[in-house]
Design an enzyme around this catalytic site. Structure first.
Site, PDB file in Angstrom:
ATOM      1  CD  GLU A   1      -1.535   2.154   1.113  1.00 25.33           C
ATOM      2  OE1 GLU A   1      -2.569   2.832   0.400  1.00 25.33           O
ATOM      3  OE2 GLU A   1      -0.368   2.731   2.015  1.00 25.33           O
TER       4      GLU A   1
ATOM      5  CB  CYS B   1      -4.223   2.632   5.601  1.00 24.18           C
ATOM      6  SG  CYS B   1      -4.055   1.462   4.145  1.00 24.18           S
TER       7      CYS B   1
ATOM      8  CB  CYS C   1      -4.854  -1.306   7.762  1.00 24.26           C
ATOM      9  SG  CYS C   1      -3.360  -0.225   7.400  1.00 24.26           S
TER      10      CYS C   1
ATOM     11  CG  HIS D   1      -4.980   5.003  11.519  1.00 28.75           C
ATOM     12  ND1 HIS D   1      -3.924   5.578  11.970  1.00 28.75           N
ATOM     13  CD2 HIS D   1      -4.599   4.044   9.961  1.00 28.75           C
ATOM     14  CE1 HIS D   1      -2.465   4.476  11.038  1.00 28.75           C
ATOM     15  NE2 HIS D   1      -3.314   4.313  10.063  1.00 28.75           N
TER      16      HIS D   1
ATOM     17  NE  ARG E   1       0.184  -3.420   6.117  1.00 27.08           N
ATOM     18  CZ  ARG E   1      -0.789  -3.225   5.625  1.00 27.08           C
ATOM     19  NH1 ARG E   1      -2.153  -3.509   6.492  1.00 27.08           N
ATOM     20  NH2 ARG E   1      -1.612  -5.142   4.347  1.00 27.08           N
TER      21      ARG E   1
ATOM     22  CB  SER F   1       4.216   1.427   7.387  1.00 27.50           C
ATOM     23  OG  SER F   1       3.964   0.365   7.005  1.00 27.50           O
TER      24      SER F   1
ATOM     25  CB  CYS G   1       0.770  -0.454   5.262  1.00 33.36           C
ATOM     26  SG  CYS G   1      -0.407   0.508   4.859  1.00 33.36           S
TER      27      CYS G   1
ATOM     28  CB  CYS H   1      -0.058   3.545   7.330  1.00 37.85           C
ATOM     29  SG  CYS H   1      -1.624   2.880   7.254  1.00 37.85           S
TER      30      CYS H   1
END
Lengths: 383, 569
Positions: free
Chosen positions: B13, B60, B63, B67, B480, B503, B547, B550
């Protein structure tokens, strides 16, 4: 290499889809677009003969949500086949190649299939910092968008970020983010499939329509296909009867909430939002936000992050009016027939979108939504 | 010495660029750069904190939810809201379903093609493929006829000459080790997993209205009404739908995903000695088991330093800091001091080359990611960190599953500190959560059955009930890794918002002291057979499940005026 007639039919057979089911699916597509029954035969014929058209999918200031939504596309089974009829030659999230080899794949399409391929853009395009807020292979998103969309037969702006700038463009738009229409002035044959993310079922229908007719379906004033954005959420809402009867949810989890009453007072933006969520729902028709008890946040509309917020404030917030009068106003406004385009002036008055303390030229009432500077023609772009 | 640039790193991503020095067939040094920036925290300033989850969720779409969860927890922590039990259980179900689906997609659709040669599958013998499949699992789609069909479909696809997303890849690369039959089996499961994920994630549509970007979160609870006897609420019927989806989910995870990972890992055992990285691991802990203020977690919090699984240290969030020494931001007090997120300031200041560019100046600033550190150390976060902390803390089922995996591969626990260890840990976590889903559904049913229909803390909905000036932190373990949101609310409005996300921890650049981030460290020593086709670099980077959207988002422009650009450029 056999890309000619009959490939799709073979594909269908392998998937256990009969010729008859396929024609029925095409009839369904025809129905979606209110075409005469005879069109189904034409659609079936067109799809059967199609060589796989090339699709390149660009991701810029995105969250990948539209790609994920695209991965949820399915029903009906033939819908999968429709997606298989595309040759997805560039899509960073899915493609096997990386780095130089990935860039070569894109360049190959742009150079050798100029004017033939379909481009999809996901995410907004930043113009600040000389393009450095989003680079791929060292090139700015802006230069890639102009090159790739500029050479495409047609472009789909997928999701609200690519259509109207979306979240990155929300005030104060720190990176100078734009949607495709603004970032690539004069782009040919652009259609906007807004929402956050765009619904997989609408993606499938739009692409099927394009493959059949080689042009886009008719669009509204902000470039969205009427078949998916022609009516407000409110008009097609399963809870509409409760609105009309004055039955509202007043608190989360109250009896009205548990009984599926209208979410207007909890902040629902369904009356000023145009999309077919109530009809097609999400994830193969499983559910939709209002169906699970949360108000619509207006995600298909331009600038919704500014114009539909605070999300939990109910729509009419005009000084001097109580809730019930304001609800009546909304009803009158809808009856006035502004359902097709986002009623800019009226909505500007209806939707208070900034808290008083936020900076901006209009601390009391928001400016009316500004449609993209370049709009596709009302009847779709292609001859 | 060859300088390798991989940009874009695909099958992730977001936008990631890796640069590496390769010499003697090995990576000697590496740099990780994120090349996209949006500025979501700045956008949040001045808004209603109850809206923040919808904004942050869009950090994101892969995922999706994570958040949103971290945001509502941060705001609840600030304003003192207490979600009722139904909300806790609904969130747990949503989080676990997200993690399960995300891990499966990562393995099959983002990572597998680093290990699986699609073109080699064309020369597979379907009968032998069938024997192989039946030797590792009792999954019913395993007949000779079935694999013949998959092979034919693949052959037709290749024969048409339009390879689409499979074009121009590293097929035939010497680092691919699977026999053709294992490749064909994996291709079949790649396709099956596409169907599976679409079906399984209907759990999110039921509980959140849609996926991606669920829409049932609320500060103080959830918007999904609960009433066993109402047609318009989560009811008895919903419970049985959830059970059916969870059962199908678990079936695929245990009979396809786990056997595939173990089978494929068996051919790549040398990767259990490659890609260790920083060797420090951090997790906030996940899945609260009751409604107490500091509840026990199904997956415990903790810190492991220098690969010492004999000792799990308590996590202290006050030791987190971020450096911008090599990131395109300024600090008003200078770049040599790292700051805690609660004191964080982030002034974006791009000093890299103007695009189009060939090379970044790696001695200077080279990424849109900051460099988070814990007590000054780079920490790896993610499934491996969670499984190591759970294993070292004695979580019984994790110990069992790790034992099964290590036993099957005939390796010791030290093999976990590797590229392959990340792949295995992600799969073990998926099994663990897939098995647990039913128990959480039972808990929801029992709570609903007891007559508790509360879904939200109504007493704290009106901003008038909030403290005038308050501060909160919200933590979550995203697929992640460790995710933290910090919010400062004044007069009912967000005045500051900070995220430090997985990330950023894993993919961040060098820090003030010049210490590499986990991606960079993990690439050291990675073999590279053909620098122009850096397949092995992708293997290790993908093992973290990057990702990037993120990772990059932080902007807090107190002192900088940015143009508000609308209209054409």
């Amino acid at each position: 290499m056999s890309t000619g007639e009959g490939w799709l039919i073979g594909e269908l057979k392998r998937r256990g889809v009969s010729r008859r089911e396929f024609v029925l699916f095409c009839a369904g597509i025809a129905g979606t677009f209110a075409l005469p029954g005879s069109a189904a035969t034409k659609i079936a014929a067109a799809l059967s003969k199609t060589k796989k058209p090339i699709l390149v999918w660009l991701e810029f200031q995105d969250c990948c949500g539209n790609t994920e939504s695209f991965l949820r596309a399915s029903a009906p089974t033939v819908g999968e086949v429709i997606l298989d009829t595309l040759s997805l030659d560039y899509h960073e999230t899915i493609m096997a190649a990386a780095g130089t080899q990935a860039e070569e794949a894109l360049q190959n399409v742009v150079k050798t299939h100029k004017g033939e391929y379909l481009a999809v853009v996901e995410g907004s395009i930043p113009t600040g910092a000389g393009g450095a807020y989003c680079t791929i292979g060292g090139k700015s998103a802006l230069s890639i968008a102009r090159e790739v969309c500029g050479g495409a037969a047609a472009t789909i702006a997928m999701g609200t970020c690519a259509t109207y700038g979306g979240l990155p463009a929300a005030a104060p738009n720190p990176t100078g983010a734009l949607g495709v229409a603004d970032a690539v002035p004069g782009v040919k044959n652009l259609i906007n499939l807004s929402a956050c993310p765009a619904n997989a079922a609408n993606m499938v229908a739009l692409i099927a329509y394009y493959l059949t007719f080689k042009r886009w379906p008719p669009v509204d004033g902000v470039g969205r296909p009427l078949f998916a954005y022609g009516q407000s959420i409110h008009d097609a809402c399963e809870r509409r009867a409760h609105f009309d009867a004055g039955q509202y949810v007043e608190a989360w989890g109250d009896e009205a909430h548990r009984n599926g009453y209208c979410l207007f007072k909890m902040g629902c933006k369904g009356p000023v939002t145009h999309q077919n969520c109530p009809n097609i729902r999400w994830n193969e028709g499983t559910n939709w936000p209002i169906g699970c008890g949360h108000p619509c946040i207006g995600c298909a509309e331009p600038d919704f992050w500014d114009k539909m917020t605070p999300f939990y404030q109910h729509l009419p917030n005009v000084a001097g009016f109580g809730v019930s009068e304001s609800i009546d106003k909304v009803g009158v406004w809808l009856a006035a027939g502004t359902a097709v385009a986002f009623g800019a002036h009226t909505v500007g008055k209806m939707v208070q979108h900034r808290l008083a303390t936020r900076e901006g030229p209009d601390t009391e009432l928001p400016a009316p939504p500004s449609p993209p500077s370049k709009q596709p023609p009302k009847t779709g772009g292609m001859p | 010495m060859t300088h390798v640039v991989v940009d874009p790193v695909t099958r992730i991503e977001g936008h990631l660029r890796i640069e590496a020095e390769v010499d003697g067939g090995q990576v000697k040094d590496a740099w990780s750069s994120s090349t996209m920036f949006r500025g979501i925290e700045l956008i949040l300033k001045g808004r209603d904190p109850r809206d923040a989850w919808a904004f942050t969720q869009r950090i994101c779409g892969v995922c999706t939810t994570v958040h949103a969860i971290a945001s509502i927890r941060a705001v609840e922590n600030a304003i003192g809201a207490t979600p009722p039990p139904n909300a806790r259980i609904l969130r747990t179900l949503i989080n676990a379903a997200q993690c399960i689906q995300d891990h499966v997609i990562h393995f099959y659709h983002l990572h597998a093609l680093d290990w699986v040669d699609v073109v080699s599958a064309l020369s597979a013998d379907p009968a032998k493929t069938s024997s192989l499949a039946q030797s590792i699992s009792d999954w019913p789609l395993s007949s000779t006829q079935y694999f013949t069909g998959v092979k034919t479909r693949l052959k037709d696809f290749v024969d048409r000459g339009q390879l689409g997303p499979f074009a121009n890849a590293y097929w035939g690369h010497p680092a691919y080790k699977l026999p053709p039959e294992a490749n064909l089996m994996a291709v079949a499961h790649y396709l099956e997993a596409l169907d599976w994920q679409r079906e399984f994630i209907k759990i999110h549509a039921i509980l959140g209205g849609k996926n991606p970007h669920l829409q049932s979160f609320l500060v103080g609870g959830m918007a999904t009404p609960v009433d066993p006897n109402s047609q318009s609420s989560l009811n008895i019927g919903t419970i049985s739908n959830l059970r059916a989806l969870a059962a199908k989910g678990q079936d695929f995870v245990k009979r396809v995903y786990l056997p595939d990972v173990l089978a494929i890992a068996g051919f790549y055992k040398e990767w259990a000695g490659i890609g260790a990285g920083v060797g420090n691991y951090m997790t906030y802990g996940s899945y609260p088991e009751n409604d107490a203020p500091n509840p026990p977690m199904f997956l415990p919090a903790g810190i492991i330093m220098k690969q010492d699984i004999g000792k799990v240290l308590a996590l202290d969030p006050s030791r987190i800091s971020e450096s911008v020494k090599h990131a395109w931001y300024d600090y008003s007090g200078g770049d040599d001091k790292a700051l805690h997120p609660s004191q964080g300031e982030t002034l974006p200041h791009y000093t890299g080359p103007q695009p189009p560019y060939e090379r970044l100046d790696l001695a200077q600033k080279y990424s849109w990611l900051k460099s988070p550190r814990y007590g000054g150390d780079a920490m790896e976060v993610g499934p491996l960190a969670r499984m190591l902390v759970a294993y070292a803390s004695g979580q019984p089922r994790v110990k069992e599953l790790v034992g099964v995996a290590l036993g099957s591969l005939k390796v010791g626990p030290e093999a976990l500190f590797s590229t392959l260890g990340r792949v295995a840990a992600r799969c073990i976590e998926t099994v663990l959560l897939a098995e647990k889903m039913d128990g959480w559904i039972d808990e929801l049913a029992a709570n609903m059955g007891s007559g508790d229909y509360r879904i939200q803390d109504n007493a704290k909905w009106d901003p008038k009930s909030w403290p005038k000036d308050c501060f909160g932190a919200g933590y979550h373990e995203a697929p992640r890794g460790a995710l933290g949101h910090w919010v400062h609310i004044k007069d009912g409005i967000i005045v500051n918002y900070q995220c430090v996300v997985p990330s950023t921890w894993n993919a961040g650049p060098r820090d003030v002291a010049g210490k590499r981030g986990p991606y960079e460290a993990s690439l050291l020593g990675t073999p590279v057979a053909k620098p122009e086709q850096p397949l092995e670099i992708l293997r290790t980077v993908h093992s973290f499940d990057p990702c990037m959207a993120c990772g990059v988002h932080v902007v807090d422009v107190h002192k900088r005026e940015l143009a508000h650009v609308r209209g054409g450029p």
